[in-house]
Design a protein around this motif. Structure first.
Motif, PDB file in Angstrom:
ATOM      1  N   LYS A 387       0.836  -1.209   0.000  1.00 18.02           N
ATOM      2  CA  LYS A 387       0.000   0.000   0.000  1.00 18.02           C
ATOM      3  C   LYS A 387       0.867   1.254   0.000  1.00 18.02           C
ATOM      4  CE  LYS A 387      -4.498  -0.564   2.085  1.00 18.02           C
ATOM      5  NZ  LYS A 387      -5.453  -0.184   3.097  1.00 18.02           N
ATOM      6  N   TRP A 398      -4.333   3.705  -2.706  1.00 22.20           N
ATOM      7  CA  TRP A 398      -5.051   2.748  -1.878  1.00 22.20           C
ATOM      8  C   TRP A 398      -5.025   3.296  -0.458  1.00 22.20           C
ATOM      9  CZ3 TRP A 398      -3.525  -3.156  -1.354  1.00 22.20           C
ATOM     10  CH2 TRP A 398      -4.585  -3.851  -0.754  1.00 22.20           C
ATOM     11  N   LYS A 399      -6.171   3.844  -0.043  1.00 19.40           N
ATOM     12  CA  LYS A 399      -6.196   4.540   1.246  1.00 19.40           C
ATOM     13  C   LYS A 399      -6.091   3.567   2.410  1.00 19.40           C
ATOM     14  CE  LYS A 399      -8.610   8.534  -0.431  1.00 19.40           C
ATOM     15  NZ  LYS A 399      -9.789   9.344  -0.520  1.00 19.40           N
ATOM     16  N   MET A 400      -5.587   4.075   3.519  1.00 24.32           N
ATOM     17  CA  MET A 400      -5.548   3.287   4.759  1.00 24.32           C
ATOM     18  C   MET A 400      -6.979   3.103   5.241  1.00 24.32           C
ATOM     19  SD  MET A 400      -2.378   2.844   6.119  1.00 24.32           S
ATOM     20  CE  MET A 400      -2.210   3.211   7.851  1.00 24.32           C
ATOM     21  N   ASN A 401      -7.293   1.923   5.771  1.00 22.19           N
ATOM     22  CA  ASN A 401      -8.613   1.757   6.371  1.00 22.19           C
ATOM     23  C   ASN A 401      -8.462   1.551   7.878  1.00 22.19           C
ATOM     24  OD1 ASN A 401      -8.017  -0.954   6.845  1.00 22.19           O
ATOM     25  ND2 ASN A 401      -8.657  -1.502   4.772  1.00 22.19           N
ATOM     26  N   LEU A 402      -9.577   1.414   8.560  1.00 23.06           N
ATOM     27  CA  LEU A 402      -9.536   1.339  10.025  1.00 23.06           C
ATOM     28  C   LEU A 402      -8.700   0.160  10.526  1.00 23.06           C
ATOM     29  CD1 LEU A 402     -13.112   2.269  11.256  1.00 23.06           C
ATOM     30  CD2 LEU A 402     -10.960   3.490  11.644  1.00 23.06           C
ATOM     31  N   ASP A 404      -6.039  -0.981   9.141  1.00 23.72           N
ATOM     32  CA  ASP A 404      -4.601  -0.806   8.893  1.00 23.72           C
ATOM     33  C   ASP A 404      -3.872  -0.229  10.099  1.00 23.72           C
ATOM     34  OD1 ASP A 404      -4.624  -1.840   6.368  1.00 23.72           O
ATOM     35  OD2 ASP A 404      -5.040   0.085   5.409  1.00 23.72           O
TER      36      ASP A 404
END
Ligand SMILES: Cc1cc2nc3c(=O)[nH]c(=O)nc-3n(C[C@H](O)[C@H](O)[C@H](O)COP(=O)(O)OP(=O)(O)OC[C@H]3O[C@@H](n4cnc5c(N)ncnc54)[C@H](O)[C@@H]3O)c2cc1C
Length: 442
Positions: A387, A398-402, A404
């Motif tokens: 990522k 590709w954004k960070m999600n919770l 990550d």
């Protein structure tokens, strides 16, 4: 005098756009105020997406012998020991080679060399013209054209074009004329930056961080290295008074092999103070005008993205202007595509650069421990590693999600062993032609 496009600013962004357009027969004028260039250090690290764009413009091949390939960036978290080698607390690597593309590395090249190669290539096309030195003063709406007032020598010329592009860096006058609002912020640190000969053992990009110190070393061709050294704001003057020896010592403390190399810096004049600034703007496009590069967004240099964002803006805007010329449609409605593609990406990278800066903005021991843990899992967790690489490379977003955030701290345990990413899965995350140039299919 009339052109299709006038570009104000012959920096890397303006020249990439000028070359993209003139190759396709678009009548382009680039206006550059600085007759010489090369007086200050600027971006030198080219990310994979920029390499892909330069390749498309036939500038990559001539750049190869003038640049240095970076496959990995090493980060060492260390404890400094007086009179001894520093003790390594953590060593993590970011490996560009994991990207499944032929552009699976970054390159370091002197900024002025990149500019010179873009310029040489553009000058081969009859539709490219450059005024240098010449200064943009103001612009006016004239129905379906813009009139720009350009001062060259003692005379001011009125030049018309379908579109005027502001590529004149942080203090853009085109941006002002477009009534774009600006949100700026500064950081709790400054940098000293300087290029000097490098020891043979320094072959890869290397960052050393101790609790209160930060040094970045990025190899250049011709056995040179570009370095950045973090200092507290306001210390610059005091450091200059103290002479060069304490600066040399700071480098020896991190890397004793620097003896005989960093001390080849002769005078303080060679060292440049760099004050990081982040700014975001309300919009990039207006009727008959647009801004790109530092005029549109300025980012903290920690992630090495500023110049790359300018190149990537120029690619998207250039392809759009070519399409607009083919249809002879020059309205804001068409120009808006550029903002729709680039603004979310630039704001994302601006946020990422800001986060990278925050990681090194605090010096407490608990913060250092958190940083080391995050760096360790960034290397070890294949998804986090990919990522981050994807995002900084510019090849995708590709954004960070919770989930990550705990992964960065190593939770749930064992995750790094369980999960592997295949090449196809990675490739699916790359921007497609449709993502980059959506107007072609709409
Ligand atoms: C010390 C330093 C280190 C950096 N390191 C990195 C890095 O490692 N990686 C990275 O990606 N980025 C880095 N950056 C950022 C990067 O250099 C900039 O983001 C990039 O140069 C922006 O390109 P640009 O073409 O938008 O603007 P600029 O490079 O600023 O070019 C603007 C041009 O417009 C001209 N101009 C200004 N006003 C006028 C006018 N009124 N009329 C005519 N011409 C005008 C200027 O003379 C200039 O040539 C660094 C910046 C600095 C200062």
């Amino acid at each position: 005098m009339d052109y299709d496009v006038i570009i104000i600013g012959g920096g890397v962004g303006g020249l990439t756009l000028g070359l993209t357009l003139s190759r396709e027969g678009i009548r382009t004028l680039v206006v550059e105020k600085d007759p010489k260039g090369g007086l200050v250090y600027k971006g030198e690290l080219l990310q994979p997406k920029s390499l892909q764009i330069l390749d498309k413009l036939n500038v990559l091949d001539p750049l190869l012998p003038n640049s240095y390939q970076l496959d990995r960036i090493h980060t060492f978290e260390v404890e400094l020991k007086e009179g001894d080698r520093p003790q390594t607390l953590c060593h993590s690597r970011l490996n560009y080679n994991l990207l499944p593309t032929k552009y699976n590395h970054a390159r370091m090249a002197p900024h002025e060399k990149i500019r010179a190669l873009l310029m040489e290539s553009a000058e081969r096309y009859p539709h490219f013209e450059m005024w240098k030195p010449a200064v943009f003063e103001r612009m006016e709406d004239r129905g379906n054209v813009k009139a720009a007032y350009i001062k060259k020598g003692k005379e001011v010329f009125e030049i018309t074009a379908r579109v005027v592009i502001g590529a004149e860096g942080r203090l853009s006058k085109v941006r002002k004329a477009m009534e774009v609002s600006l949100h700026s912020m500064q950081y709790n640190h400054h940098f000293l930056t300087v290029t000097f000969p490098r020891p043979p053992s320094l072959t890869e990009a290397t960052i050393f961080a101790a609790r209160n110190h930060f040094v970045g070393l990025f190899p250049l061709p011709d056995q040179q290295v570009r370095s950045v050294y973090m200092i507290e704001p306001g210390r610059y003057k005091e450091m200059r008074k103290a002479g060069l020896e304490p600066v040399f010592q700071a480098y020896y403390d991190f890397m004793p092999e620097m003896k005989g190399y960093v001390d080849q810096i002769q005078k303080w004049k060679e060292i440049q103070l760099m004050i990081p600034i982040r700014h975001n703007t309300s919009h990039y496009v207006d009727n008959g005008s647009a801004i790109l590069g530092d005029a549109a967004h300025s980012v903290h240099p920690m992630a090495g993205e500023g110049m790359n964002m300018a190149i990537q803006d120029a690619d998207i805007l250039g392809e759009l202007l070519i399409w607009m010329k083919e249809r002879d449609q020059w309205g804001k409605e068409q120009l808006d595509w550029y903002e729709r593609v680039r603004k979310p990406r630039s704001e994302f990278i601006s946020g990422l650069s800001h986060q990278s800066a925050l990681v090194y903005s605090f010096s407490s021991r608990p913060w250092q421990k958190v940083r080391m843990r995050a760096l360790r899992y960034l290397e070890q967790d294949p998804r986090l590693h990919f990522k981050h690489l994807l995002n900084i490379s510019g090849m995708g977003m590709w954004k960070m999600n919770l989930l990550d955030w705990p992964r960065h701290m190593g939770f749930p345990p064992g995750q790094t062993k369980r999960y592997r990413m295949g090449e196809e899965e990675m490739e699916r995350r790359f921007f497609t032609e449709k993502d980059d140039y959506p107007w072609r299919t709409k």
